[in-house]
Write an enzyme that holds these catalytic residues in place. Structure first.
Site, short mmCIF file in Angstrom:
data_model
loop_
_atom_site.label_atom_id
_atom_site.label_comp_id
_atom_site.label_asym_id
_atom_site.label_seq_id
_atom_site.Cartn_x
_atom_site.Cartn_y
_atom_site.Cartn_z
N GLN A 131 -2.91 -12.34 0.07
CA GLN A 131 -3.12 -12.23 1.52
C GLN A 131 -4.56 -12.58 1.88
OE1 GLN A 131 -4.91 -9.38 3.29
NE2 GLN A 131 -4.64 -10.60 5.12
N ARG B 124 1.00 -18.99 -8.99
CA ARG B 124 0.31 -19.37 -7.76
C ARG B 124 -0.31 -20.76 -7.87
NH1 ARG B 124 -3.79 -17.58 -10.77
NH2 ARG B 124 -5.93 -17.98 -10.16
N ARG C 39 0.84 -1.21 0.00
CA ARG C 39 0.00 0.00 0.00
C ARG C 39 0.87 1.25 0.00
NH1 ARG C 39 -5.32 -0.31 0.61
NH2 ARG C 39 -6.29 -2.22 1.38
N ARG C 40 1.94 1.23 0.78
CA ARG C 40 2.84 2.39 0.83
C ARG C 40 3.59 2.57 -0.48
NH1 ARG C 40 5.01 1.06 6.84
NH2 ARG C 40 3.19 1.87 7.95
N TYR D 222 2.84 -20.07 -2.40
CA TYR D 222 1.67 -19.50 -3.09
C TYR D 222 1.75 -17.97 -3.06
CZ TYR D 222 -3.13 -17.78 -3.48
OH TYR D 222 -4.26 -17.07 -3.81
N GLU E 226 -8.55 -16.41 4.11
CA GLU E 226 -9.82 -17.13 3.98
C GLU E 226 -9.65 -18.61 4.29
OE1 GLU E 226 -11.82 -14.29 0.53
OE2 GLU E 226 -10.81 -16.16 -0.04
#
Length: 145
Positions: free
Chosen positions: A53, A104, A30-31, A93, A58
């Site tokens: 993530q 993945r 995000r940064r 993954y 999940e």
């Protein structure tokens, strides 16, 4: 009692630390990409990290439930070893998805296979418990006789 669950507890702590690492990777992404919460879309590089993530989060409760059931009802050592394999596959993954969505696939298939083995071990262990406890039928004794 603790000697019957210490391996499961150790794998659980490692799993929580892995989840924390994945979460920190999203914060870092995000940064880097300038995407503030609650936004979840951005460059493909960010979206792959975010999805990796979220997908891992999940599946984590399912993994924990199966890990503990297989460990308590089937065999702690086997469940812990499978748990470590699962955590390693999830790490692969995450790293693969971070690079490219096609990378993945192999780790997700492998981790899903580990979950199926944990499901089988859990089901067999619980079935054995019910049969021996409520019906008086000990399958292990029948197999060794």
């Amino acid at each position: 009692m603790l000697d019957q669950i210490h391996l499961l507890a150790a794998v659980t702590v490692l799993g929580v630390l892995e989840q924390a690492y994945f979460f920190l990777q999203v914060i870092y992404a995000r940064r880097v990409f300038g995407i503030s919460p609650p936004k979840i879309s951005g460059p493909p590089e960010f979206e792959r990290i975010f999805r990796a993530q979220v997908n891992s989060s999940e599946y984590f409760p399912i993994f924990l439930a199966l890990l503990w059931q297989a460990g308590l009802f089937f065999h702690q050592g086997l469940a812990a070893a499978l748990g470590l394999l699962y955590l390693y596959a999830r790490y692969c993954y995450f790293m693969g998805y971070r690079t490219s969505s096609s990378e993945r696939l192999a780790p997700i298939y492998f981790s899903t296979g580990v979950l199926w083995i944990l499901i089988a071990a859990s089901a067999l262990g619980i079935l054995h418990f019910f049969l021996s406890h409520y019906v008086g039928l000990n399958i292990l004794q029948l197999l060794t006789a």
